[in-house]
Scaffold this motif. Structure first.
Motif, PDB file in Angstrom:
ATOM      1  N   LYS A 176       1.058  -1.131   0.090  1.00  0.00           N
ATOM      2  CA  LYS A 176       0.176  -0.159  -0.013  1.00  0.00           C
ATOM      3  C   LYS A 176       1.062   1.221   0.096  1.00  0.00           C
ATOM      4  CE  LYS A 176      -3.614  -2.430   3.007  1.00  0.00           C
ATOM      5  NZ  LYS A 176      -4.794  -2.140   1.979  1.00  0.00           N
ATOM      6  N   PHE A 177       0.496   2.272  -0.938  1.00  0.00           N
ATOM      7  CA  PHE A 177       1.453   3.510  -0.848  1.00  0.00           C
ATOM      8  C   PHE A 177       0.462   4.385  -0.166  1.00  0.00           C
ATOM      9  CE2 PHE A 177       3.034   1.441  -4.731  1.00  0.00           C
ATOM     10  CZ  PHE A 177       4.500   1.479  -4.444  1.00  0.00           C
ATOM     11  N   ASN A 178       1.186   5.385   0.629  1.00  0.00           N
ATOM     12  CA  ASN A 178       0.215   6.456   1.246  1.00  0.00           C
ATOM     13  C   ASN A 178       0.476   7.815   0.562  1.00  0.00           C
ATOM     14  OD1 ASN A 178      -0.046   5.400   3.701  1.00  0.00           O
ATOM     15  ND2 ASN A 178       2.120   5.716   4.167  1.00  0.00           N
ATOM     16  N   LEU A 179      -0.773   7.952  -0.178  1.00  0.00           N
ATOM     17  CA  LEU A 179      -1.034   9.277  -1.164  1.00  0.00           C
ATOM     18  C   LEU A 179      -0.884  10.554  -0.183  1.00  0.00           C
ATOM     19  CD1 LEU A 179      -3.570   7.689  -3.422  1.00  0.00           C
ATOM     20  CD2 LEU A 179      -1.185   7.639  -3.742  1.00  0.00           C
ATOM     21  N   GLN A 180      -0.546  11.789  -0.896  1.00  0.00           N
ATOM     22  CA  GLN A 180      -0.741  12.945  -0.418  1.00  0.00           C
ATOM     23  C   GLN A 180      -2.026  13.304   0.054  1.00  0.00           C
ATOM     24  OE1 GLN A 180       0.902  15.528  -3.030  1.00  0.00           O
ATOM     25  NE2 GLN A 180       3.191  15.370  -1.992  1.00  0.00           N
ATOM     26  N   GLY A 219      -0.858  -8.072 -17.401  1.00  0.00           N
ATOM     27  CA  GLY A 219      -2.152  -7.136 -16.930  1.00  0.00           C
ATOM     28  C   GLY A 219      -1.995  -5.658 -17.273  1.00  0.00           C
ATOM     29  N   GLU A 220      -2.804  -5.013 -17.619  1.00  0.00           N
ATOM     30  CA  GLU A 220      -2.936  -3.574 -17.873  1.00  0.00           C
ATOM     31  C   GLU A 220      -2.185  -2.778 -17.064  1.00  0.00           C
ATOM     32  OE1 GLU A 220      -7.212  -2.322 -19.213  1.00  0.00           O
ATOM     33  OE2 GLU A 220      -7.163  -3.845 -17.526  1.00  0.00           O
ATOM     34  N   SER A 221      -1.704  -1.713 -17.814  1.00  0.00           N
ATOM     35  CA  SER A 221      -0.913  -0.639 -17.017  1.00  0.00           C
ATOM     36  C   SER A 221      -1.689  -0.254 -15.591  1.00  0.00           C
ATOM     37  CB  SER A 221      -0.775   0.714 -17.665  1.00  0.00           C
ATOM     38  OG  SER A 221      -0.285   1.581 -17.036  1.00  0.00           O
ATOM     39  N   GLY A 222      -0.847  -0.201 -14.557  1.00  0.00           N
ATOM     40  CA  GLY A 222      -1.360   0.016 -13.014  1.00  0.00           C
ATOM     41  C   GLY A 222      -1.814  -0.893 -12.171  1.00  0.00           C
ATOM     42  N   CYS A 223      -1.812  -2.160 -12.789  1.00  0.00           N
ATOM     43  CA  CYS A 223      -2.481  -3.485 -11.969  1.00  0.00           C
ATOM     44  C   CYS A 223      -1.553  -3.993 -11.160  1.00  0.00           C
ATOM     45  CB  CYS A 223      -2.784  -4.680 -12.999  1.00  0.00           C
ATOM     46  SG  CYS A 223      -1.380  -5.476 -13.717  1.00  0.00           S
ATOM     47  N   GLY A 224       0.027  -3.278 -10.982  1.00  0.00           N
ATOM     48  CA  GLY A 224       0.837  -3.724  -9.789  1.00  0.00           C
ATOM     49  C   GLY A 224       2.131  -4.526 -10.264  1.00  0.00           C
ATOM     50  N   LYS A 225       2.512  -4.807 -11.615  1.00  0.00           N
ATOM     51  CA  LYS A 225       3.499  -5.479 -11.889  1.00  0.00           C
ATOM     52  C   LYS A 225       4.556  -5.022 -11.424  1.00  0.00           C
ATOM     53  CE  LYS A 225       2.430  -4.932 -16.252  1.00  0.00           C
ATOM     54  NZ  LYS A 225       1.033  -3.945 -16.209  1.00  0.00           N
ATOM     55  N   SER A 226       5.095  -3.687 -11.802  1.00  0.00           N
ATOM     56  CA  SER A 226       6.291  -3.061 -11.528  1.00  0.00           C
ATOM     57  C   SER A 226       6.531  -3.303  -9.966  1.00  0.00           C
ATOM     58  CB  SER A 226       6.418  -1.751 -11.869  1.00  0.00           C
ATOM     59  OG  SER A 226       6.539  -1.804 -13.427  1.00  0.00           O
ATOM     60  N   THR A 227       5.467  -2.964  -9.256  1.00  0.00           N
ATOM     61  CA  THR A 227       5.544  -2.925  -7.805  1.00  0.00           C
ATOM     62  C   THR A 227       6.137  -4.294  -7.460  1.00  0.00           C
ATOM     63  OG1 THR A 227       3.885  -1.203  -7.747  1.00  0.00           O
ATOM     64  CG2 THR A 227       4.237  -2.474  -5.644  1.00  0.00           C
ATOM     65  N   ILE A 228       5.677  -5.315  -7.943  1.00  0.00           N
ATOM     66  CA  ILE A 228       6.159  -6.662  -7.403  1.00  0.00           C
ATOM     67  C   ILE A 228       7.493  -6.849  -7.874  1.00  0.00           C
ATOM     68  CG2 ILE A 228       5.740  -9.050  -8.045  1.00  0.00           C
ATOM     69  CD1 ILE A 228       3.094  -8.920  -8.161  1.00  0.00           C
ATOM     70  N   THR A 256      -3.812   0.677  -2.946  1.00  0.00           N
ATOM     71  CA  THR A 256      -3.304  -0.598  -2.841  1.00  0.00           C
ATOM     72  C   THR A 256      -2.762  -0.941  -4.116  1.00  0.00           C
ATOM     73  OG1 THR A 256      -5.089  -0.922  -1.110  1.00  0.00           O
ATOM     74  CG2 THR A 256      -4.064  -2.967  -1.976  1.00  0.00           C
ATOM     75  N   ALA A 257      -1.625  -1.086  -4.428  1.00  0.00           N
ATOM     76  CA  ALA A 257      -0.828  -1.507  -5.546  1.00  0.00           C
ATOM     77  C   ALA A 257      -0.829  -2.870  -5.813  1.00  0.00           C
ATOM     78  CB  ALA A 257       0.458  -0.933  -5.819  1.00  0.00           C
ATOM     79  N   VAL A 258      -0.609  -3.673  -4.757  1.00  0.00           N
ATOM     80  CA  VAL A 258      -0.393  -5.165  -4.774  1.00  0.00           C
ATOM     81  C   VAL A 258      -1.462  -5.542  -3.536  1.00  0.00           C
ATOM     82  CG1 VAL A 258       1.005  -7.375  -4.511  1.00  0.00           C
ATOM     83  CG2 VAL A 258       1.651  -5.252  -5.859  1.00  0.00           C
ATOM     84  N   LEU A 280      13.687  -2.735  -4.035  1.00  0.00           N
ATOM     85  CA  LEU A 280      13.786  -1.583  -4.560  1.00  0.00           C
ATOM     86  C   LEU A 280      12.729  -0.798  -3.873  1.00  0.00           C
ATOM     87  CD1 LEU A 280      14.419  -1.553  -8.351  1.00  0.00           C
ATOM     88  CD2 LEU A 280      16.162  -1.109  -6.452  1.00  0.00           C
ATOM     89  N   GLU A 281      11.527  -1.735  -3.477  1.00  0.00           N
ATOM     90  CA  GLU A 281      10.600  -1.142  -2.502  1.00  0.00           C
ATOM     91  C   GLU A 281      10.296  -1.923  -1.473  1.00  0.00           C
ATOM     92  OE1 GLU A 281       8.399   1.452  -2.832  1.00  0.00           O
ATOM     93  OE2 GLU A 281       8.306   2.111  -4.826  1.00  0.00           O
ATOM     94  N   SER A 282       9.586  -1.611  -0.224  1.00  0.00           N
ATOM     95  CA  SER A 282       9.385  -2.276   1.001  1.00  0.00           C
ATOM     96  C   SER A 282       8.083  -2.884   0.842  1.00  0.00           C
ATOM     97  CB  SER A 282       9.674  -1.593   2.072  1.00  0.00           C
ATOM     98  OG  SER A 282       8.648  -0.377   2.068  1.00  0.00           O
TER      99      SER A 282
HETATM  100  N1  LIG Z   1       5.720   5.327  -5.647  1.00  0.00           N
HETATM  101  C1  LIG Z   1       4.180   5.351  -5.517  1.00  0.00           C
HETATM  102  N2  LIG Z   1       3.350   5.987  -4.901  1.00  0.00           N
HETATM  103  C2  LIG Z   1       2.126   5.880  -4.984  1.00  0.00           C
HETATM  104  N3  LIG Z   1       1.487   5.207  -5.953  1.00  0.00           N
HETATM  105  C3  LIG Z   1       2.266   4.388  -6.727  1.00  0.00           C
HETATM  106  C4  LIG Z   1       3.702   4.328  -6.670  1.00  0.00           C
HETATM  107  N4  LIG Z   1       4.249   3.375  -7.547  1.00  0.00           N
HETATM  108  C5  LIG Z   1       3.233   2.829  -8.115  1.00  0.00           C
HETATM  109  N5  LIG Z   1       2.018   3.351  -7.619  1.00  0.00           N
HETATM  110  C6  LIG Z   1       0.715   3.028  -8.026  1.00  0.00           C
HETATM  111  O1  LIG Z   1       0.518   1.732  -7.508  1.00  0.00           O
HETATM  112  C7  LIG Z   1      -0.210   1.048  -8.785  1.00  0.00           C
HETATM  113  C8  LIG Z   1       0.520  -0.069  -9.548  1.00  0.00           C
HETATM  114  O2  LIG Z   1       1.668   0.571 -10.149  1.00  0.00           O
HETATM  115  P1  LIG Z   1       2.719  -0.447 -10.980  1.00  0.00           P
HETATM  116  O3  LIG Z   1       3.131  -1.326 -10.135  1.00  0.00           O
HETATM  117  O4  LIG Z   1       3.710   0.659 -11.772  1.00  0.00           O
HETATM  118  O5  LIG Z   1       1.709  -0.846 -12.121  1.00  0.00           O
HETATM  119  P2  LIG Z   1       2.238  -1.656 -13.502  1.00  0.00           P
HETATM  120  O6  LIG Z   1       3.689  -1.839 -13.488  1.00  0.00           O
HETATM  121  O7  LIG Z   1       1.339  -2.832 -13.604  1.00  0.00           O
HETATM  122  O8  LIG Z   1       1.729  -0.764 -14.741  1.00  0.00           O
HETATM  123  C9  LIG Z   1      -0.560   2.069  -9.680  1.00  0.00           C
HETATM  124  O9  LIG Z   1      -1.881   2.634  -9.570  1.00  0.00           O
HETATM  125  C10 LIG Z   1       0.292   3.180  -9.698  1.00  0.00           C
HETATM  126  O10 LIG Z   1      -0.132   4.543 -10.006  1.00  0.00           O
END
Ligand SMILES: Nc1ncnc2c1ncn2[C@@H]1O[C@H](COP(=O)(O)OP(=O)(O)O)[C@@H](O)[C@H]1O
Ligand code: SF4
Ligand SMILES: [Mg+2]
Length: 320
Positions: free
Chosen positions: A17-21, A46-55, A27-29, A62-64
Motif C-alpha cells: 500500500k502506498f500512502n498518498l498525499q 495485466g493492464e498498466s497500473g495493475c501492480g506488475k512493477s511494484t511486484i 493498494t498497488a498489490v 527497491l520497494e519495501s
Molecule cells: N511510489 C508510488 N506512490 C504511489 N503510488 C504508486 C507508486 N508506485 C506505483 N504506484 C501506483 O501503484 C499502482 C501499480 O503501479 P505499477 O506497479 O507501476 O503498475 P504496472 O507496472 O502494472 O503498470 C498504480 O496505481 C500506480 O499509480
C-alpha cells in the motif's frame, strides 16, 4: 500424478500500500502469492497500473512490503538490509524497460558490463574485462561498440548491454520488467530469443513482466494474469488460448488473438477502465467491467482456487 517442481522463489500474501498525499492509501498489490519454479520463465501480465512493477521492485528490494514474505530457496529475504541485501542482489537481478537510463553515461560499454564483477569482488580487473567482453559478444555486441558510450548505441543494443550486465554476476533469477517493450518488434523478437537461449544455456529462472499478452506468452512457461493488484488467473502458457477461463483473461485474449481463437463468440471484448486502486470496493475488482457479474460478485471478493491441475482462477463462476 502431478509433477513436483523445485521452487526457487516463493511469494506469500504480498501486499503493498502506498500512502498518498491526499491521506488515502493506494493498494498497488493485494495479497498476492505465487511460486517461481527452478528453470522456468513465469510471465506476469495485466493492464498498466495493475501492480506488475511494484511486484518487480519488491522482489528486487527497491520497494519495501506492507505485508507478506519473500522466500528465496529457504531464506526469508523480505527485509534484508546492508551487506546481506547487497549480496542478495547478486542472486536476483532486474532488467527494466529503460535499463540504459541507469547506466553511467561517462562509462564505456565494456566497463558498464564488468563493473558488477568488480563491485561484488568476484574478479580482478583484467579478468573482469575479459569476462565483460565475453558477455557482450554473447549478447551480440561486436567489439567496435565495446569502447563506446551508452548514447552511441541504439535502444536494442543498450538493452542487450543491460542483459549482459545483469548476467555478469551469474544470478539465479532475472526479473524482466517490460524489458523489451520499448523496442521495435523485430529487435524485440531478437532480444526475446536471446533471453530464451540464455535461460536454456544457464538454467536461470525468469519472471517476465509485460502488458502484451502475446509477447509474454511467447517466452513464458506459465502466466499470471493480474487485475488491480490481485492475481485473477494462473495458467500454463500452452493452454492459455484454449483454456483460459477468467472473464478478464478472455477479454485480454480477445483483444490479442481474436483471429486465431476458437469459440470467439463467447468472448466479450473489454471496455472501460479499471477502478481506482485508492478506492477499492468490496467484491470482485473486475465487476465494473464484467458482463457475467452477479450480486455475489459485488459483495464477495473471489479467492484464487485451483479449478484443474496447475490452473488457478479467482472468479465466482468457478468451483474448486
Ligand atoms: N511510489 C508510488 N506512490 C504511489 N503510488 C504508486 C507508486 N508506485 C506505483 N504506484 C501506483 O501503484 C499502482 C501499480 O503501479 P505499477 O506497479 O507501476 O503498475 P504496472 O507496472 O502494472 O503498470 C498504480 O496505481 C500506480 O499509480
Ligand atoms: S467474480 Fe463475478 S464479476 Fe468477477 S470476474 Fe467472475 S463473474 Fe465477473
Ligand atoms: Mg510497470
Amino acid at each position: 500424478m502431478r509433477e513436483e517442481k523445485a521452487t526457487i522463489l516463493k511469494i506469500e500474501n504480498l501486499t503493498k500500500k502506498f500512502n498518498l498525499q491526499s491521506g488515502k492509501k493506494l493498494t498497488a498489490v493485494d495479497n498476492v502469492s505465487f511460486e517461481l519454479y527452478l528453470g522456468e520463465c513465469l510471465g506476469i501480465v495485466g493492464e498498466s497500473g495493475c501492480g506488475k512493477s511494484t511486484i518487480a521492485k519488491i522482489l528486487t528490494q527497491l520497494e519495501s512490503v506492507t505485508a507478506g514474505n519473500i522466500i528465496y530457496k529457504t531464506k526469508d529475504i523480505t527485509n534484508l538490509k546492508g551487506e546481506e541485501l547487497r549480496q542478495n542482489r547478486r542472486n536476483l537481478q532486474m532488467i527494466f524497460q529503460d535499463a540504459a537510463e541507469s547506466f553511467n553515461p561517462r562509462m564505456k560499454i565494456d566497463d558498464i558490463v564488468s563493473e558488477p564483477l568488480l563491485n561484488f569482488k568476484l574478479m580482478k580487473k583484467r579478468e573482469a574485462e575479459t569476462e565483460g567482453k565475453k558477455l557482450l559478444t554473447m549478447v551480440g555486441i561486436s567489439e567496435e561498440f565495446m569502447k563506446r558510450y551508452p548514447h552511441q548505441l541504439s535502444g536494442g543494443q543498450k538493452q542487450r548491454v543491460a542483459i549482459a550486465r545483469a548476467l555478469s554476476v551469474q544470478p539465479e533469477i532475472i526479473v524482466c520488467d517490460e524489458a523489451t517493450s520499448a523496442l521495435d518488434v523485430s529487435i524485440q523478437d531478437q532480444v526475446i530469443k536471446l533471453l530464451m537461449n540464455l535461460q536454456k544455456e544457464k538454467g536461470m529462472s525468469y519472471i517476465f513482466i509485460g502488458h502484451d499478452l502475446a509477447v509474454v506468452r511467447n517466452i513464458s512457461h506459465r502466466i499470471i494474469v493480474m487485475y488491480l493488484g490481485r492475481i485473477v488467473e494462473v495458467i500454463d502458457s500452452d493452454k492459455l488460448v484454449t483454456d483460459a477461463a477468467h472473464p478478464y483473461t478472455k477479454a485480454l485474449l480477445n483483444s490479442v488473438f481474436s483471429v486465431k481463437m476458437k469459440n470467439k463468440t463467447e468472448i466479450e471484448s473489454i471496455s472501460g477502465e479499471p477502478p481506482s486502486p485508492s478506492d477499492i470496493q468490496p467484491g470482485c475488482a473486475f465487476s465494473s467491467r464484467c458482463t457475467k457479474c452477479t450480486d455475489k460478485c459485488l459483495k464477495e471478493k473471489p479467492e484464487l482456487k485451483e479449478i484443474e491441475a496447475n490452473h488457478f482462477i479467482a472468479c465466482h463462476l468457478f468451483k474448486e
